[in-house]
Design a protein around this motif. Structure first.
Motif, PDB file in Angstrom:
ATOM      1  N   PHE A 250      35.525  24.143  79.431  1.00  0.00           N
ATOM      2  CA  PHE A 250      36.479  24.211  78.323  1.00  0.00           C
ATOM      3  C   PHE A 250      37.916  24.104  78.823  1.00  0.00           C
ATOM      4  O   PHE A 250      38.721  23.337  78.279  1.00  0.00           O
ATOM      5  CB  PHE A 250      36.290  25.517  77.544  1.00  0.00           C
ATOM      6  N   PHE A 251      38.267  24.856  79.871  1.00  0.00           N
ATOM      7  CA  PHE A 251      39.647  24.847  80.340  1.00  0.00           C
ATOM      8  C   PHE A 251      40.004  23.535  81.032  1.00  0.00           C
ATOM      9  O   PHE A 251      41.163  23.111  80.989  1.00  0.00           O
ATOM     10  CB  PHE A 251      39.896  26.041  81.264  1.00  0.00           C
ATOM     11  N   LEU A 252      39.028  22.885  81.645  1.00  0.00           N
ATOM     12  CA  LEU A 252      39.305  21.550  82.188  1.00  0.00           C
ATOM     13  C   LEU A 252      39.572  20.554  81.064  1.00  0.00           C
ATOM     14  O   LEU A 252      40.441  19.680  81.188  1.00  0.00           O
ATOM     15  CB  LEU A 252      38.123  21.085  83.037  1.00  0.00           C
ATOM     16  N   ALA A 253      38.824  20.695  79.969  1.00  0.00           N
ATOM     17  CA  ALA A 253      39.015  19.783  78.834  1.00  0.00           C
ATOM     18  C   ALA A 253      40.293  20.095  78.062  1.00  0.00           C
ATOM     19  O   ALA A 253      40.957  19.186  77.548  1.00  0.00           O
ATOM     20  CB  ALA A 253      37.804  19.855  77.899  1.00  0.00           C
ATOM     21  N   SER A 254      40.655  21.387  77.968  1.00  0.00           N
ATOM     22  CA  SER A 254      41.829  21.779  77.178  1.00  0.00           C
ATOM     23  C   SER A 254      43.133  21.692  77.954  1.00  0.00           C
ATOM     24  O   SER A 254      44.202  21.966  77.402  1.00  0.00           O
ATOM     25  CB  SER A 254      41.649  23.215  76.667  1.00  0.00           C
ATOM     26  N   LEU A 255      43.054  21.314  79.232  1.00  0.00           N
ATOM     27  CA  LEU A 255      44.271  21.214  80.037  1.00  0.00           C
ATOM     28  C   LEU A 255      45.238  20.196  79.432  1.00  0.00           C
ATOM     29  O   LEU A 255      46.460  20.425  79.417  1.00  0.00           O
ATOM     30  CB  LEU A 255      43.911  20.833  81.472  1.00  0.00           C
ATOM     31  N   HIS A 256      44.708  19.087  78.919  1.00  0.00           N
ATOM     32  CA  HIS A 256      45.571  18.065  78.326  1.00  0.00           C
ATOM     33  C   HIS A 256      46.241  18.582  77.050  1.00  0.00           C
ATOM     34  O   HIS A 256      47.418  18.294  76.804  1.00  0.00           O
ATOM     35  CB  HIS A 256      44.763  16.805  78.019  1.00  0.00           C
ATOM     36  N   VAL A 257      45.501  19.365  76.271  1.00  0.00           N
ATOM     37  CA  VAL A 257      46.065  19.919  75.043  1.00  0.00           C
ATOM     38  C   VAL A 257      47.182  20.907  75.369  1.00  0.00           C
ATOM     39  O   VAL A 257      48.260  20.875  74.757  1.00  0.00           O
ATOM     40  CB  VAL A 257      44.967  20.604  74.210  1.00  0.00           C
ATOM     41  N   SER A 258      46.953  21.769  76.355  1.00  0.00           N
ATOM     42  CA  SER A 258      47.977  22.731  76.755  1.00  0.00           C
ATOM     43  C   SER A 258      49.204  22.027  77.339  1.00  0.00           C
ATOM     44  O   SER A 258      50.334  22.458  77.128  1.00  0.00           O
ATOM     45  CB  SER A 258      47.402  23.718  77.781  1.00  0.00           C
ATOM     46  N   ALA A 259      48.959  20.931  78.067  1.00  0.00           N
ATOM     47  CA  ALA A 259      50.078  20.161  78.621  1.00  0.00           C
ATOM     48  C   ALA A 259      50.919  19.560  77.505  1.00  0.00           C
ATOM     49  O   ALA A 259      52.159  19.546  77.582  1.00  0.00           O
ATOM     50  CB  ALA A 259      49.557  19.077  79.548  1.00  0.00           C
ATOM     51  N   PHE A 260      50.267  19.066  76.455  1.00  0.00           N
ATOM     52  CA  PHE A 260      51.012  18.512  75.319  1.00  0.00           C
ATOM     53  C   PHE A 260      51.841  19.595  74.632  1.00  0.00           C
ATOM     54  O   PHE A 260      53.022  19.386  74.318  1.00  0.00           O
ATOM     55  CB  PHE A 260      50.045  17.882  74.320  1.00  0.00           C
ATOM     56  N   LEU A 261      51.247  20.770  74.391  1.00  0.00           N
ATOM     57  CA  LEU A 261      51.988  21.852  73.745  1.00  0.00           C
ATOM     58  C   LEU A 261      53.140  22.336  74.623  1.00  0.00           C
ATOM     59  O   LEU A 261      54.199  22.715  74.118  1.00  0.00           O
ATOM     60  CB  LEU A 261      51.039  23.006  73.422  1.00  0.00           C
ATOM     61  N   CYS A 262      52.945  22.315  75.942  1.00  0.00           N
ATOM     62  CA  CYS A 262      54.035  22.667  76.849  1.00  0.00           C
ATOM     63  C   CYS A 262      55.165  21.650  76.732  1.00  0.00           C
ATOM     64  O   CYS A 262      56.352  22.023  76.747  1.00  0.00           O
ATOM     65  CB  CYS A 262      53.513  22.740  78.284  1.00  0.00           C
ATOM     66  N   ALA A 263      54.822  20.369  76.608  1.00  0.00           N
ATOM     67  CA  ALA A 263      55.847  19.339  76.432  1.00  0.00           C
ATOM     68  C   ALA A 263      56.602  19.547  75.125  1.00  0.00           C
ATOM     69  O   ALA A 263      57.830  19.366  75.063  1.00  0.00           O
ATOM     70  CB  ALA A 263      55.205  17.957  76.468  1.00  0.00           C
ATOM     71  N   VAL A 264      55.883  19.943  74.069  1.00  0.00           N
ATOM     72  CA  VAL A 264      56.535  20.248  72.790  1.00  0.00           C
ATOM     73  C   VAL A 264      57.494  21.426  72.943  1.00  0.00           C
ATOM     74  O   VAL A 264      58.601  21.422  72.401  1.00  0.00           O
ATOM     75  CB  VAL A 264      55.474  20.545  71.706  1.00  0.00           C
ATOM     76  N   ALA A 265      57.066  22.446  73.705  1.00  0.00           N
ATOM     77  CA  ALA A 265      57.921  23.616  73.926  1.00  0.00           C
ATOM     78  C   ALA A 265      59.184  23.247  74.695  1.00  0.00           C
ATOM     79  O   ALA A 265      60.290  23.705  74.358  1.00  0.00           O
ATOM     80  CB  ALA A 265      57.143  24.693  74.676  1.00  0.00           C
ATOM     81  N   VAL A 266      59.045  22.434  75.727  1.00  0.00           N
ATOM     82  CA  VAL A 266      60.212  22.019  76.510  1.00  0.00           C
ATOM     83  C   VAL A 266      61.123  21.146  75.660  1.00  0.00           C
ATOM     84  O   VAL A 266      62.355  21.272  75.719  1.00  0.00           O
ATOM     85  CB  VAL A 266      59.755  21.271  77.776  1.00  0.00           C
ATOM     86  N   ARG A 267      60.535  20.272  74.858  1.00  0.00           N
ATOM     87  CA  ARG A 267      61.329  19.409  73.976  1.00  0.00           C
ATOM     88  C   ARG A 267      62.088  20.229  72.945  1.00  0.00           C
ATOM     89  O   ARG A 267      63.248  19.948  72.642  1.00  0.00           O
ATOM     90  CB  ARG A 267      60.388  18.409  73.303  1.00  0.00           C
ATOM     91  N   GLY A 268      61.439  21.254  72.391  1.00  0.00           N
ATOM     92  CA  GLY A 268      62.115  22.172  71.485  1.00  0.00           C
ATOM     93  C   GLY A 268      62.094  21.772  70.031  1.00  0.00           C
ATOM     94  O   GLY A 268      62.020  22.632  69.151  1.00  0.00           O
ATOM     95  N   HIS A 269      62.166  20.486  69.736  1.00  0.00           N
ATOM     96  CA  HIS A 269      62.245  20.038  68.343  1.00  0.00           C
ATOM     97  C   HIS A 269      60.903  20.249  67.646  1.00  0.00           C
ATOM     98  O   HIS A 269      59.851  19.960  68.199  1.00  0.00           O
ATOM     99  CB  HIS A 269      62.629  18.564  68.293  1.00  0.00           C
ATOM    100  N   SER A 270      60.967  20.767  66.427  1.00  0.00           N
ATOM    101  CA  SER A 270      59.743  21.076  65.691  1.00  0.00           C
ATOM    102  C   SER A 270      59.083  19.842  65.091  1.00  0.00           C
ATOM    103  O   SER A 270      57.922  19.897  64.703  1.00  0.00           O
ATOM    104  CB  SER A 270      60.048  22.074  64.567  1.00  0.00           C
ATOM    105  N   GLY A 271      59.807  18.740  64.998  1.00  0.00           N
ATOM    106  CA  GLY A 271      59.263  17.547  64.363  1.00  0.00           C
ATOM    107  C   GLY A 271      59.471  17.519  62.865  1.00  0.00           C
ATOM    108  O   GLY A 271      58.954  16.640  62.176  1.00  0.00           O
ATOM    109  N   ILE A 272      60.251  18.479  62.340  1.00  0.00           N
ATOM    110  CA  ILE A 272      60.548  18.551  60.911  1.00  0.00           C
ATOM    111  C   ILE A 272      61.942  17.973  60.674  1.00  0.00           C
ATOM    112  O   ILE A 272      62.910  18.395  61.313  1.00  0.00           O
ATOM    113  CB  ILE A 272      60.482  19.998  60.396  1.00  0.00           C
ATOM    114  N   SER A 273      62.032  17.032  59.753  1.00  0.00           N
ATOM    115  CA  SER A 273      63.320  16.461  59.370  1.00  0.00           C
ATOM    116  C   SER A 273      63.571  16.773  57.907  1.00  0.00           C
ATOM    117  O   SER A 273      62.686  16.575  57.057  1.00  0.00           O
ATOM    118  CB  SER A 273      63.344  14.949  59.601  1.00  0.00           C
ATOM    119  N   VAL A 274      64.761  17.269  57.601  1.00  0.00           N
ATOM    120  CA  VAL A 274      65.129  17.645  56.238  1.00  0.00           C
ATOM    121  C   VAL A 274      65.966  16.523  55.636  1.00  0.00           C
ATOM    122  O   VAL A 274      66.994  16.151  56.187  1.00  0.00           O
ATOM    123  CB  VAL A 274      65.914  18.969  56.215  1.00  0.00           C
ATOM    124  N   ILE A 275      65.498  15.982  54.502  1.00  0.00           N
ATOM    125  CA  ILE A 275      66.237  14.924  53.802  1.00  0.00           C
ATOM    126  C   ILE A 275      66.761  15.527  52.510  1.00  0.00           C
ATOM    127  O   ILE A 275      65.995  15.906  51.636  1.00  0.00           O
ATOM    128  CB  ILE A 275      65.331  13.732  53.497  1.00  0.00           C
TER     129      ILE A 275
END
Length: 310
Positions: A209-234
């Motif tokens: 499981f942890f070998l398979a979820s490493l990519h998912v955790s890496a993506f979430l870490c990239a989101v955390a470092v990026r900081g932006h939530s991905g929400i845009s207010v119009i």
């Protein structure tokens, strides 16, 4: 203790430190670090501690928000302060790829941990093994934590937050570090233990499981470092027309637009765009209809929109 045995040892007792290989090579501190970070049971305890700390932060944050909402509802002054200063302009949200994929990743982790929790509970009923119960509780805490992160993102969506909350970002980074630790230990077991198939089934499933979820955790870490939530207010004006579209439509119909709107970078830098207006004003006083209007991005409507977004 051989490497094959300590890599697969399911004990949580620190007395095993005395039996580690190399008493003359490893100091007591090194043996403790080896026990905490490489033995399966202390790893689970360490990981669960991080999850529980995040859950505690989540609970404190929720209580604080409920208390502040209760105070604002009972305080008439606060209700007046909460009134928008520039009218009740409507708005809608846009979600980019990062936001949507984050929700999918967290949901998959929550489902996976729930399945592993149920699997270990069923195994515990047949084997009555304390380790199965420990694993079940670990995956239960993990699943609850992932549900809490979904609740945090739902709050960010409701509050139209353009950046993730700092506790969530810190948790995602720590989660990635712990997943890397689990994955590295799993790889070590795969390459060092001769009879890997004879190990505890729960430990094998955790490794996969942890070998398979490493990519998912890496993506979430990239989101955390990026900081932006991905929400845009119009934001939209009270007429229901998108403010930016409306402003540019008005600008295209305005024949007396300021030369700044179409001026080049050099012209703006040395104020060449204003020379025709200065010459005209030098010859005769300017009338009201001769004063050019502002470009769309500098008008009061646009400044009002930026003010409300922030």
């Amino acid at each position: 203790m051989s490497s094959a045995s300590w890599l697969t040892s399911l004990t949580c007792s620190s007395s095993i430190i005395q039996n580690l290989d190399g008493p003359t090579t490893f100091t007591v501190a090194n043996q403790w670090l080896r026990f905490i970070f490489l033995f399966p049971c202390p790893q689970i305890v360490l990981y669960s501690s991080i999850d529980l700390l995040f859950l505690l932060t989540f609970v404190v944050f929720s209580i604080k928000k409920l208390f502040s909402r209760f105070r604002s509802s009972s305080d008439t002054t606060s209700s007046l302060i909460d009134e928008p200063l520039l009218g009740n302009n409507r708005s809608h949200l846009q979600y980019n790829f990062w936001f949507k994929l984050s929700l999918v990743a967290i949901t998959l982790l929550a489902i996976a941990h729930t399945i592993l929790c149920i699997f270990n509970i069923l195994q515990n009923q047949s084997t009555k093994s304390p380790w199965k119960l420990t694993e079940a509780m670990f995956h239960l805490v993990q699943a609850i934590t992932q549900v809490a992160t979904l609740a945090v993102i739902a709050y960010e969506r409701k509050s139209q937050a353009v950046s993730h909350l700092m506790p969530l970002r810190i948790y995602w980074v720590l989660n990635f570090v712990m997943t890397c630790l689990f994955a590295a230990t799993a790889i070590t077991r795969l390459t060092s233990v001769g009879e890997y198939n004879n190990m505890d089934s729960g430990l094998r499933f955790d490794d996969m499981f942890f070998l398979a979820s490493l990519h998912v955790s890496a993506f979430l870490c990239a989101v955390a470092v990026r900081g932006h939530s991905g929400i845009s207010v119009i934001r939209e004006l009270e007429t229901g027309v998108n403010s930016r579209t409306q402003l540019h439509e008005l600008a295209s119909k305005d024949a007396n637009m300021s030369g700044y709107a179409s001026a080049s970078l050099v012209s703006r830098a040395v104020f060449l765009w204003v020379n025709p207006l200065i010459k005209k004003g030098y010859k005769a006083p300017l009338k009201g209809d001769e004063v050019p209007s502002l470009p769309p991005d500098h008008r009061a409507e646009k400044m009002s929109e930026l003010f409300q977004m922030n």
